[in-house]
Design a protein around this motif. Structure first.
Motif, PDB file in Angstrom:
ATOM      1  N   CYS A  37      42.221  55.002   9.391  1.00 34.60           N
ATOM      2  CA  CYS A  37      42.477  54.328   8.112  1.00 34.60           C
ATOM      3  C   CYS A  37      43.429  53.142   8.293  1.00 34.60           C
ATOM      4  N   GLU A  38      44.441  53.314   9.133  1.00 33.86           N
ATOM      5  CA  GLU A  38      45.379  52.221   9.366  1.00 33.86           C
ATOM      6  C   GLU A  38      44.683  51.050  10.054  1.00 33.86           C
ATOM      7  N   THR A  39      43.776  51.357  10.970  1.00 29.08           N
ATOM      8  CA  THR A  39      43.015  50.293  11.633  1.00 29.08           C
ATOM      9  C   THR A  39      42.191  49.514  10.622  1.00 29.08           C
ATOM     10  N   GLU A  40      41.533  50.233   9.706  1.00 29.79           N
ATOM     11  CA  GLU A  40      40.741  49.553   8.674  1.00 29.79           C
ATOM     12  C   GLU A  40      41.634  48.703   7.778  1.00 29.79           C
ATOM     13  N   LEU A  41      42.820  49.208   7.454  1.00 31.88           N
ATOM     14  CA  LEU A  41      43.762  48.449   6.631  1.00 31.88           C
ATOM     15  C   LEU A  41      44.172  47.153   7.330  1.00 31.88           C
ATOM     16  N   PHE A  42      44.543  47.274   8.599  1.00 30.18           N
ATOM     17  CA  PHE A  42      44.956  46.089   9.358  1.00 30.18           C
ATOM     18  C   PHE A  42      43.809  45.089   9.485  1.00 30.18           C
ATOM     19  N   HIS A  43      42.611  45.611   9.754  1.00 28.80           N
ATOM     20  CA  HIS A  43      41.458  44.723   9.938  1.00 28.80           C
ATOM     21  C   HIS A  43      41.174  43.978   8.637  1.00 28.80           C
ATOM     22  N   GLY A  44      41.213  44.695   7.520  1.00 28.54           N
ATOM     23  CA  GLY A  44      40.978  44.047   6.238  1.00 28.54           C
ATOM     24  C   GLY A  44      42.018  42.986   5.935  1.00 28.54           C
ATOM     25  N   PHE A  45      43.276  43.291   6.211  1.00 24.08           N
ATOM     26  CA  PHE A  45      44.360  42.331   6.000  1.00 24.08           C
ATOM     27  C   PHE A  45      44.125  41.091   6.855  1.00 24.08           C
ATOM     28  N   ALA A  46      43.731  41.299   8.106  1.00 23.09           N
ATOM     29  CA  ALA A  46      43.490  40.166   9.007  1.00 23.09           C
ATOM     30  C   ALA A  46      42.366  39.282   8.492  1.00 23.09           C
ATOM     31  N   GLU A  47      41.313  39.892   7.934  1.00 21.39           N
ATOM     32  CA  GLU A  47      40.211  39.082   7.412  1.00 21.39           C
ATOM     33  C   GLU A  47      40.649  38.292   6.179  1.00 21.39           C
ATOM     34  N   LEU A  48      41.564  38.838   5.393  1.00 22.08           N
ATOM     35  CA  LEU A  48      42.125  38.062   4.289  1.00 22.08           C
ATOM     36  C   LEU A  48      42.867  36.846   4.824  1.00 22.08           C
ATOM     37  N   LEU A  49      43.643  37.052   5.894  1.00 22.20           N
ATOM     38  CA  LEU A  49      44.361  35.931   6.498  1.00 22.20           C
ATOM     39  C   LEU A  49      43.394  34.892   7.041  1.00 22.20           C
ATOM     40  N   ALA A  50      42.252  35.366   7.513  1.00 21.87           N
ATOM     41  CA  ALA A  50      41.240  34.454   8.057  1.00 21.87           C
ATOM     42  C   ALA A  50      40.465  33.737   6.958  1.00 21.87           C
ATOM     43  N   GLY A  51      40.726  34.093   5.691  1.00 22.84           N
ATOM     44  CA  GLY A  51      40.041  33.447   4.577  1.00 22.84           C
ATOM     45  C   GLY A  51      38.655  33.980   4.315  1.00 22.84           C
ATOM     46  N   ASP A  52      38.408  35.261   4.689  1.00 26.13           N
ATOM     47  CA  ASP A  52      37.086  35.862   4.501  1.00 26.13           C
ATOM     48  C   ASP A  52      37.217  37.145   3.681  1.00 26.13           C
ATOM     49  N   PRO A  53      37.383  37.027   2.349  1.00 28.05           N
ATOM     50  CA  PRO A  53      37.571  38.221   1.522  1.00 28.05           C
ATOM     51  C   PRO A  53      36.349  39.118   1.468  1.00 28.05           C
ATOM     52  N   VAL A  54      35.161  38.561   1.671  1.00 31.90           N
ATOM     53  CA  VAL A  54      33.945  39.379   1.640  1.00 31.90           C
ATOM     54  C   VAL A  54      33.934  40.354   2.818  1.00 31.90           C
ATOM     55  N   THR A  55      34.274  39.852   4.014  1.00 32.39           N
ATOM     56  CA  THR A  55      34.342  40.725   5.186  1.00 32.39           C
ATOM     57  C   THR A  55      35.506  41.696   5.077  1.00 32.39           C
ATOM     58  N   ALA A  56      36.589  41.263   4.439  1.00 35.62           N
ATOM     59  CA  ALA A  56      37.758  42.135   4.297  1.00 35.62           C
ATOM     60  C   ALA A  56      37.477  43.333   3.408  1.00 35.62           C
ATOM     61  N   GLU A  57      36.653  43.156   2.395  1.00 41.26           N
ATOM     62  CA  GLU A  57      36.476  44.183   1.366  1.00 41.26           C
ATOM     63  C   GLU A  57      36.096  45.566   1.900  1.00 41.26           C
ATOM     64  N   PRO A  58      35.036  45.712   2.719  1.00 40.92           N
ATOM     65  CA  PRO A  58      34.673  47.076   3.158  1.00 40.92           C
ATOM     66  C   PRO A  58      35.752  47.741   3.999  1.00 40.92           C
ATOM     67  N   HIS A  59      36.499  46.973   4.772  1.00 36.96           N
ATOM     68  CA  HIS A  59      37.583  47.552   5.566  1.00 36.96           C
ATOM     69  C   HIS A  59      38.699  48.072   4.654  1.00 36.96           C
ATOM     70  N   LEU A  60      39.063  47.271   3.660  1.00 39.61           N
ATOM     71  CA  LEU A  60      40.138  47.677   2.752  1.00 39.61           C
ATOM     72  C   LEU A  60      39.696  48.838   1.867  1.00 39.61           C
ATOM     73  N   ARG A  61      38.435  48.851   1.476  1.00 40.34           N
ATOM     74  CA  ARG A  61      37.931  49.964   0.666  1.00 40.34           C
ATOM     75  C   ARG A  61      37.918  51.258   1.481  1.00 40.34           C
ATOM     76  N   ALA A  62      37.527  51.149   2.748  1.00 42.69           N
ATOM     77  CA  ALA A  62      37.537  52.333   3.622  1.00 42.69           C
ATOM     78  C   ALA A  62      38.956  52.852   3.805  1.00 42.69           C
ATOM     79  N   ALA A  63      39.921  51.931   3.958  1.00 41.72           N
ATOM     80  CA  ALA A  63      41.322  52.339   4.114  1.00 41.72           C
ATOM     81  C   ALA A  63      41.826  53.025   2.851  1.00 41.72           C
ATOM     82  N   ARG A  64      41.558  52.416   1.699  1.00 46.14           N
ATOM     83  CA  ARG A  64      42.024  52.983   0.428  1.00 46.14           C
ATOM     84  C   ARG A  64      41.432  54.364   0.193  1.00 46.14           C
ATOM     85  N   ASP A  65      40.122  54.485   0.365  1.00 47.19           N
ATOM     86  CA  ASP A  65      39.462  55.765   0.104  1.00 47.19           C
ATOM     87  C   ASP A  65      39.891  56.824   1.120  1.00 47.19           C
ATOM     88  N   GLY A  66      40.003  56.420   2.380  1.00 42.99           N
ATOM     89  CA  GLY A  66      40.371  57.368   3.423  1.00 42.99           C
ATOM     90  C   GLY A  66      41.789  57.878   3.264  1.00 42.99           C
TER      91      GLY A  66
END
Length: 337
Positions: free
Chosen positions: A169-198
């Motif tokens: 879950c922490e990996t998914e959280l970090f990955h989602g955060f990184a994609e936000l920094l990269a300016g790609d909220p669409v790619t970030a979404e499934p990672h952050l959703r997996a982190a939140r749900d997990g």
């Protein structure tokens, strides 16, 4: 007396993970338990209690104090000759380096030091995975997003192999955060959703709220305002004393209110986030709060406030050593060396 001190340590750990309203109580309880265990000559108990207190202080936004506790925990674990507990303490060091005041380069060195020490002494795939995903987040802060993704994939593979659900879950959280920094909220979404749900399924509510706040930001960037607002409100309500969640949720909710034209509430929320983060040593969260303040001010047409908030954000990012371009607001460019 010894069993009572250990029981208090585990109670503090449970509160730290699941009850954001009791973080201060958990910090005090684990501190008291560590003192009692020291009087009883139980070095392993001291190491455990100090490690719990360190994690709790990090959630309270006191990362510098967290690192002091980790040093105390490491000394106690070594005095006890407890290799497993020594490894546990080492596993917490990369997170503190990542989120605290240490500049990115120094934090990366700390992660590498942990890896080297583990390979010299006691191997731990779980701690190696933690260090690698923290390195991934640090790479993202440098703007090296491909390298960051590679490290997240490595950490994710190890966490899956070990069945380490919290690490996954922490990996998914970090990955989602990184994609936000990269300016790609669409790619970030499934990672952050997996982190939140997990994290929610694991009962780790103090961290699930932070994932909700980042997910709200991803949805806001996709103009899914209603969904973003629901998540942001949920994160604000669940934040309690978890500083990063309290700040991130208020910042994104402020931007949502500004998007709707409710600038009074937007400014109130930004004021609350700013008051929470000022005086802490979580530089990245402070910078992001200032960037949110700049967006709110820009939406309100306040050029002077936009400039002032951007200047402050740039100074904070420079102090942390961040070289990724985190926002499209000018006039200041983030330093590149």
């Amino acid at each position: 007396a010894r069993l009572r001190a250990w029981a208090d340590t585990f109670q503090a750990e449970l509160w730290s993970l699941t009850d954001a309203d009791r973080l201060s109580v958990a910090a005090d309880l684990s501190d008291d338990a560590a003192d009692r265990l020291a009087d009883l000559g139980d070095d392993a108990g001291v190491a455990k209690a100090r490690l719990v207190r360190a994690a709790t202080l990090a959630r309270l936004g006191r990362v510098g104090d967290c690192e002091i506790e980790l040093d105390l925990a490491l000394g106690a674990a070594r005095a006890a000759g407890d290799r497993r507990r020594t490894v546990a303490v080492l596993g917490a060091a990369p997170r503190a380096a990542l989120w605290g005041p240490s500049p990115v380069a120094r934090a990366g060195g700390r992660c590498l030091d942990v890896l080297r020490l583990l390979r010299i002494t006691t191997s731990s795939q779980a701690v190696e995975a933690t260090s690698i995903r923290c390195q991934g987040m640090l790479e993202a802060l440098r703007g090296r997003f491909d390298s960051a993704r590679d490290k997240f994939e490595s950490s994710r593979t190890t966490a899956n192999e070990l069945g380490h659900r919290q690490g996954l879950c922490e990996t998914e959280l970090f990955h989602g955060f990184a994609e936000l920094l990269a300016g790609d909220p669409v790619t970030a979404e499934p990672h952050l959703r997996a982190a939140r749900d997990g994290l929610g399924r694991l009962g780790i509510g103090t961290d699930a709220g932070y994932a909700s706040a980042l997910l709200a930001r991803s949805l806001l960037s996709q103009d899914r305002i209603d969904q973003a607002e629901e998540l942001a409100r949920e994160a604000v309500e669940s934040a309690g004393q978890n500083l990063r969640t309290a700040i991130a949720s208020r910042s994104v909710l402020a931007e949502i209110r500004a998007e709707r034209g409710d600038f009074d509430d937007a400014n109130r929320l930004i004021g609350e986030a700013t008051n929470l983060v000022e005086g802490t040593d979580v530089l990245l969260e402070h910078a992001q709060t200032m960037l949110a303040a700049a967006r709110v001010a820009r939406a309100a047409g306040d050029t002077d406030a936009t400039h002032a908030a951007t200047v402050t954000a740039s100074e904070l990012l420079s102090a942390k050593g961040v070289t990724a371009q985190l926002d499209d607001i000018e006039p200041l460019a983030i330093p590149t060396d």
